[in-house]
Motif scaffolding. Sequence first.
Motif, mmCIF file in Angstrom:
data_model
loop_
_atom_site.group_PDB
_atom_site.id
_atom_site.type_symbol
_atom_site.label_atom_id
_atom_site.label_comp_id
_atom_site.label_asym_id
_atom_site.label_seq_id
_atom_site.Cartn_x
_atom_site.Cartn_y
_atom_site.Cartn_z
ATOM 1 N N GLY A 1 0.792 -1.220 0.000
ATOM 2 C CA GLY A 1 0.000 0.000 0.000
ATOM 3 C C GLY A 1 0.824 1.270 0.000
ATOM 4 N N TYR A 2 2.160 1.129 0.112
ATOM 5 C CA TYR A 2 3.032 2.299 0.204
ATOM 6 C C TYR A 2 4.197 2.180 -0.768
ATOM 7 C CZ TYR A 2 0.367 3.351 4.390
ATOM 8 O OH TYR A 2 -0.661 3.628 5.254
ATOM 9 N N ALA B 1 1.154 1.092 -4.297
ATOM 10 C CA ALA B 1 0.798 2.316 -3.575
ATOM 11 C C ALA B 1 -0.698 2.592 -3.634
ATOM 12 C CB ALA B 1 1.562 3.506 -4.151
ATOM 13 N N HIS B 2 -1.246 3.009 -2.493
ATOM 14 C CA HIS B 2 -2.644 3.408 -2.317
ATOM 15 C C HIS B 2 -3.631 2.234 -2.400
ATOM 16 C CE1 HIS B 2 -0.890 7.302 -2.558
ATOM 17 N NE2 HIS B 2 -0.704 7.262 -3.858
ATOM 18 N N THR B 3 -3.119 1.016 -2.437
ATOM 19 C CA THR B 3 -3.981 -0.164 -2.340
ATOM 20 C C THR B 3 -3.752 -0.752 -0.949
ATOM 21 O OG1 THR B 3 -3.755 -0.582 -4.718
ATOM 22 C CG2 THR B 3 -4.604 -2.377 -3.355
ATOM 23 N N HIS C 1 -11.211 13.489 3.100
ATOM 24 C CA HIS C 1 -10.440 12.784 2.073
ATOM 25 C C HIS C 1 -9.959 13.748 0.994
ATOM 26 C CE1 HIS C 1 -11.855 8.358 2.807
ATOM 27 N NE2 HIS C 1 -11.536 8.980 3.928
ATOM 28 N N ARG D 1 -2.868 12.333 0.626
ATOM 29 C CA ARG D 1 -3.265 10.950 0.360
ATOM 30 C C ARG D 1 -2.595 9.972 1.336
ATOM 31 N NH1 ARG D 1 -5.433 7.926 -3.963
ATOM 32 N NH2 ARG D 1 -5.864 5.881 -3.083
ATOM 33 N N ASP E 1 -4.607 7.142 3.427
ATOM 34 C CA ASP E 1 -4.241 5.723 3.361
ATOM 35 C C ASP E 1 -3.955 5.178 4.759
ATOM 36 O OD1 ASP E 1 -4.474 5.777 0.621
ATOM 37 O OD2 ASP E 1 -2.320 5.945 0.250
#
Length: 276
Positions: A90-91, A96-98, A174, A179, A183
């Motif tokens: 996720g990073y 990223a962002h998942t 948000h 971001r 996250d």
Amino acid sequence: MACLTLGACLSAPYPSGDLERLYPDPRMRPQLRTIDVDGHALHYAERVQSGTPRILFVHGSPGDWQGFADYLKRPELQAYGPLLAPDRPGYGGSDAHTIVVSLAEQARRMAGLLDGDGAPAIVVGHSLGGAIAARLAMDDPRRVRGLLLLAPSVAPELEAPRWYQRVADWRLMHWLLPRALVDSNDELLPLQGELRAMRAGWAELRMPVYVVQGMRDALVDPRTADFLEQALAHTPHRIIRYADAGHLLLWQEPDRVVAALQDLIRASAPDANEQQ
């Protein structure tokens, strides 16, 4: 834990940038690699060394591998290796962002970095990374020789969502928050339930577990050290409390962290009991 005070901490508390900036000496630069784990990218920095044991560093929330960049070049750690610092799922370069809420799934993806010679590794985790490091040890104990937990977010009763985390979950926020903080909030809101699922696993750990907790920590309740002292009652452990340290001890107290890591390496050596 994240700096989720609704924007009070917008910049990383550690040096960041390209390899040339982080490592002016080319001989100290790690290699940046990416592996595929069941269709998911796992990006990491590796300081290739022939020493032992291998050390896996797990960052908190938010963050990336560069949170441990200075540790990869610490002179005291050059006898060990390889030194591995991934971007958590996720990073950074790891999808990223998942965001991956499951601590077990995060640990499973990073366990692939402990393949190789089969020798168990030292796993170091800071903040939320401490919970993931512990989950890895619970789920795959043969791969872990010792745990170093730094200001770890692991005590279920002390990790209930805070008011500002609930505010940050509003749709309007948000749009307003960076971001990285959104996250981070997405993975921290369900954390308490994830930690409750780990509760029974603490008693099953048999490798040495060292804990470093600052008593001025405003993000992880210092009483987490008390929780771990009880949870690890039947596990070789050492709880180190520093009255003058806060949550950023990873970067503000590196000498203390390195000293604890070296002590753990000695205590977890295969012949440690014979030497005592």
